[in-house]
Design a protein around this motif. Structure first.
Motif, mmCIF file in Angstrom:
data_model
loop_
_atom_site.group_PDB
_atom_site.id
_atom_site.type_symbol
_atom_site.label_atom_id
_atom_site.label_comp_id
_atom_site.label_asym_id
_atom_site.label_seq_id
_atom_site.Cartn_x
_atom_site.Cartn_y
_atom_site.Cartn_z
ATOM 1 N N VAL A 213 0.766 -1.288 -0.002
ATOM 2 C CA VAL A 213 0.046 0.103 0.005
ATOM 3 C C VAL A 213 0.796 1.295 -0.093
ATOM 4 O O VAL A 213 0.242 2.400 -0.028
ATOM 5 C CB VAL A 213 -0.931 -0.020 1.131
ATOM 6 N N THR B 278 0.804 -3.735 -6.779
ATOM 7 C CA THR B 278 -0.044 -2.669 -6.301
ATOM 8 C C THR B 278 0.407 -1.247 -5.964
ATOM 9 O O THR B 278 -0.032 -0.326 -6.151
ATOM 10 C CB THR B 278 -0.911 -3.146 -4.992
ATOM 11 N N GLU B 279 1.819 -1.558 -5.298
ATOM 12 C CA GLU B 279 2.238 -0.217 -4.874
ATOM 13 C C GLU B 279 2.620 0.780 -5.915
ATOM 14 O O GLU B 279 2.534 1.837 -5.811
ATOM 15 C CB GLU B 279 3.359 -0.474 -3.849
ATOM 16 N N ILE C 112 -0.384 2.205 -7.383
ATOM 17 C CA ILE C 112 -0.828 3.437 -6.373
ATOM 18 C C ILE C 112 -0.118 4.731 -6.617
ATOM 19 O O ILE C 112 -0.759 5.626 -6.546
ATOM 20 C CB ILE C 112 -0.695 2.925 -4.961
ATOM 21 N N THR D 113 -1.636 8.168 -8.407
ATOM 22 C CA THR D 113 -1.804 9.387 -7.899
ATOM 23 C C THR D 113 -0.573 10.396 -8.212
ATOM 24 O O THR D 113 -0.426 11.605 -7.903
ATOM 25 C CB THR D 113 -1.375 9.252 -6.104
ATOM 26 N N ALA E 293 -4.946 -5.472 0.545
ATOM 27 C CA ALA E 293 -5.056 -4.055 1.081
ATOM 28 C C ALA E 293 -4.494 -3.223 -0.015
ATOM 29 O O ALA E 293 -5.156 -1.979 -0.045
ATOM 30 C CB ALA E 293 -4.314 -4.101 2.449
ATOM 31 N N GLY E 294 -3.632 -3.378 -0.722
ATOM 32 C CA GLY E 294 -3.141 -2.642 -1.790
ATOM 33 C C GLY E 294 -4.102 -2.417 -3.020
ATOM 34 O O GLY E 294 -4.490 -1.487 -3.537
ATOM 35 N N GLU F 254 -7.406 -2.972 -2.287
ATOM 36 C CA GLU F 254 -8.329 -1.964 -1.734
ATOM 37 C C GLU F 254 -8.095 -0.370 -1.825
ATOM 38 O O GLU F 254 -8.850 0.416 -2.222
ATOM 39 C CB GLU F 254 -8.746 -2.270 -0.271
ATOM 40 N N ARG F 255 -6.690 -0.099 -1.681
ATOM 41 C CA ARG F 255 -6.298 1.205 -1.651
ATOM 42 C C ARG F 255 -6.482 1.691 -3.067
ATOM 43 O O ARG F 255 -6.769 3.004 -3.458
ATOM 44 C CB ARG F 255 -4.804 1.326 -1.153
ATOM 45 N N GLN G 239 -9.843 2.792 -3.385
ATOM 46 C CA GLN G 239 -10.109 4.078 -2.708
ATOM 47 C C GLN G 239 -9.677 5.408 -3.582
ATOM 48 O O GLN G 239 -10.432 6.218 -3.883
ATOM 49 C CB GLN G 239 -9.441 4.142 -1.506
ATOM 50 N N ILE G 240 -8.557 5.270 -4.148
ATOM 51 C CA ILE G 240 -8.129 6.322 -5.009
ATOM 52 C C ILE G 240 -8.951 6.642 -6.199
ATOM 53 O O ILE G 240 -9.312 7.746 -6.480
ATOM 54 C CB ILE G 240 -6.436 5.974 -5.360
#
Ligand code: CA
Length: 734
Positions: free
Chosen positions: A524, A591-592, A595, A599, A632-633, A635-636, A639-640
């Motif tokens: 994440v 995932t990271e 993310i 962003t 969790a990644g 899910e993040r 969210q973004i």
């Protein structure tokens, strides 16, 4: 004498705690003490005489240590300017406070110790370097340098947002403004915490005119590792761009005028901007001090008198003398503040702390700068004087970290330390004369996130105990282990030495345990793969496509998504060629990385009706992330997308199966992740689609006609993906 606490508690809890303290101790300790926190930038402990400096004298800093305590195992959590400050304000590691690297913007709405100090009745002030991009919050008074600020005639941002220019030298101005606040501007009936934060001795190490000639004609001792060859440690050390040999600028660092006359040894292109800011008088003083030395050096160069090592030695002297001259002004300033505390009678009620955001390389390993987890930059000075509590001359080896400062200040104030803060109050240890309790930590966790940015230091993290240090470099999956007792210079990693096998296992366990304890989940934490040029190019091209907007359908993922441009090209053209679709897939991404991309520009101006997300197979393929962490990644990522594209419907695919058979370990990982992420569907915005069975034979194997390498799809595989997805896209309005 019995003092009632000078407290105006905002909450009953705080008030009760302070009153209890008052009754229990019944002496002057019960009064909430003032805190003067003097904080500099890049001040290495090895240039403080109390820490045993071989190269300079700092009598005023030493005074704090002599009259109070010195902490020799004091560490930062992330060795760079902004992140260290964010750790201090929040009491949390970088991944929790969100300020991972310089260039981030500090979220000033989060819980910070200054806000809680205000609640506990304190006046809070910060003067000087801030470097967190957003305005300070939680301070009754602030006046901060914009960004890095300037050494000469600096501007300071005022609370109304306007900039005020002061003529003079930055360190002196910050000291004077802090003193003025103490003398004239604060409310004398309230306890205070004043954070006096210097720019010095940060690069480009511009000294005050009064110290231009300090160390003139003196040879400052060289560190033993000035000519380190980086053997015996991670191969990534070789790639550094922070060496005295190759990475000093002619103007900016070495303080010559004009273009570099020796571009092989002195980088051209960055002039000394500080010189330009000087007044005519200041420039004249500068030239009088520097010109003769510069001229002498150039003559020797022209005469061919200097070999490669001589030039490095000359650079070291130029660099370290300027650095030490800057420190001299910091020490002068600390002296002025200590004197004022004495004159005003504040000394006995005021805790004085001196620290710096991280350490620095003063030629050790051939370097300047910081970032690496080696001792010189991992260490932070921490000197504290607390009259009536800490006896003179306390010398502690307890492992402390900058995340402890906030909890300590709150404890001093009698306020509760919020559970979310990850550091611990040092107050009980300070009362016990630097002796840590049995439950104090035996290891610290460190992480550096600024991949391939300035100075090209890789992302790495690690743990340090009193004797050992373990570092991990994710890019190369290398462990480095050091025995600091036998190898204090950290010249040889002993991770593969059989004599240290048990130590390695124990340190790796500590590493995993501490990551779990501090809730470090790499899946994440936004990360780039900036050390790979092709990745940077593709990321950039995605961003530039996305800036054009006009997109109805976006595919987000890794190589399987990127493959729509390869083996899936014809299918893509048939299904999506006329539907304003964009491909946001990059091979190898976890995932990271997604993310980070979402962003940092990859969403551009797109407002798709549908985004198809499939990510995670690399998280467990190349790196040991737990399925729960990977979920969790994912899910993040959702969210973004929710925050940035609230109108977009999401098709979240279960990660496609891989490997030869149904018991393939990586396939099982994907299944475990899918079990988690299917629950992210809400039937409205997020639609979960697990279509793995489309690629499987009845016996659970994968045919090479569908996945030639048992991971990536063939044209036929892409056809099955498109066919299966199509009804859902239609349902969602495409
Ligand atoms: Ca710094």
């Amino acid at each position: 004498m019995f003092h009632c606490p000078l407290v105006r508690p905002a909450t009953l809890v705080v008030g009760v705690k302070v009153l209890l303290l008052c009754f229990v101790s019944g002496n002057s300790e019960a009064k909430q003490p003032n805190i003067l926190f003097v904080f500099s930038d890049d001040h290495a402990p090895q240039s403080i005489s109390a820490y045993g400096s071989r190269i300079n004298e700092t009598p005023n800093l030493d005074r704090i240590a002599k009259e109070g305590a010195i902490f020799r195992n004091s560490f930062c959590a992330n060795s760079i300017c902004g992140p260290s400050r964010a750790c201090i304000l929040t009491g949390k590691h970088s991944h929790k406070n969100g300020f991972l690297r310089n260039g981030n913007r500090f979220d000033g709405t989060q819980t910070t110790f200054p806000k809680l100090m205000q609640d506990a009745g304190y006046q809070t002030a910060v003067i000087g370097k801030w470097h967190l991009s957003s305005d300070p919050t939680g301070f009754d008074h602030w006046e901060v340098l914009p960004g890095q600020g300037s050494y000469y005639n600096p501007d300071l941002i005022q609370m109304d947002g306007k900039r005020k220019r002061y003529e003079g030298y930055c360190t002196d101005i910050i000291t004077n403004n802090a003193l003025r606040w103490l003398k004239e501007e604060r409310d004398p009936d309230k306890p205070f915490i004043l954070m006096c934060q210097h720019k010095a001795p940060h690069r480009n190490w511009s000294p005050p005119p009064r110290h231009f000639s300090l160390y003139k004609g003196v040879d400052v001792p060289e560190p033993e590792t000035l000519f380190d060859d980086y053997a015996g440690r991670s191969k990534l050390l070789q790639e550094n761009e922070m060496s005295l040999k190759d990475h000093f600028f002619w103007g900016h660092d070495m303080k010559f005028h004009g273009e570099s006359q020796y571009p092989e040894q002195f980088r051209p292109g960055l002039a000394n901007g500080e010189y330009r800011r000087m007044t005519v008088v200041q420039k004249a003083e500068w030239d009088a001090a520097y010109a003769p030395e510069n001229e002498a050096f150039l003559q020797r160069m022209k005469a061919g008198e200097l070999n490669e090592k001589d030039v490095i030695r000359w650079k070291y002297q130029r660099y370290v003398k300027d650095y030490l001259r800057c420190i001299q002004a910091v020490d002068d300033g600390v002296g002025a503040m200590l004197d004022y505390l004495d004159e005003s009678g504040l000394t006995k009620d005021t805790i004085v702390i001196y620290s710096s955001d991280q350490g620095f390389y003063l030629g050790e390993h051939g370097w300047y700068d910081k970032r690496w987890m080696f001792e010189e930059s991992l260490l932070m000075p921490f000197l504290i004087r607390w009259p009536g509590v800490i006896q003179a001359g306390v010398d502690s080896k307890a492992l402390i970290q900058n995340i402890d400062y906030g909890p300590t200040f709150l404890d001093v104030a009698g306020a509760d330390v919020p559970h979310e803060m990850q550091g611990r109050s040092m107050v009980p240890m300070l009362r016990d004369q630097g002796k840590p309790s049995a439950s104090w930590r035996d290891a610290i966790y460190y992480a550096y996130y600024e991949n391939a940015a300035v100075h090209n230091v890789p992302v790495h993290d690690g743990v340090r105990t009193e004797r050992y240090k373990l570092m991990f470099f994710p890019r190369t999956r290398e462990w480095n282990l050091f025995d600091l007792e036998k190898d204090p210079q950290e010249l040889t990693s002993i991770h593969d030495d059989p004599n240290y096998a048990a130590i390695l296992v124990g340190m790796q366990k500590r590493y995993r345990d501490l990551r779990q304890f501090y809730e470090v989940n790499s899946a994440v934490i936004p990360a780039t793969r900036g050390d790979e040029q092709w990745w940077r190019d593709r990321d950039k091209s995605i961003t530039s496509n996305a800036r054009k907007g006009n997109v109805d359908l976006a595919f987000i993922g890794d190589s399987i998504t990127q493959g729509w441009e390869g083996r899936g090209k014809d299918v893509w053209n048939a299904y999506y060629g006329n539907r304003k679709a964009i491909n946001l897939g990059i091979g190898g991404d976890r995932t990271e990385h997604v993310i980070w991309r979402l962003t940092h520009g990859n969403l551009g101006k797109i407002r798709p009706k549908v985004a198809v997300v499939m990510i995670g197979t690399n998280n467990t393929g190349h790196f040991d992330q737990d399925p729960v962490e990977v979920a969790a990644g994912v899910e993040r990522i959702l969210q973004i997308l929710n925050e940035r594209l609230p109108e977009t419907k999401i098709v979240l695919h279960g990660i496609f199966p891989r490997g030869p058979g149904s018991l393939d370990a990586k396939r099982l990982n994907n299944i475990a992740i899918n079990q988690q992420i299917r629950r992210l569907a809400d039937g409205d915005r997020v639609h979960y689609m697990e279509i793995g069975d489309q690629f499987l034979e009845p016996d659970g194997t994968i045919s090479r006609e569908i996945m030639p390498d048992l991971l990536h799809l063939s044209p036929q595989g892409y056809e099955r993906w498109a066919q299966t997805l199509e009804p859902k896209l239609k349902e969602l309005g495409l």
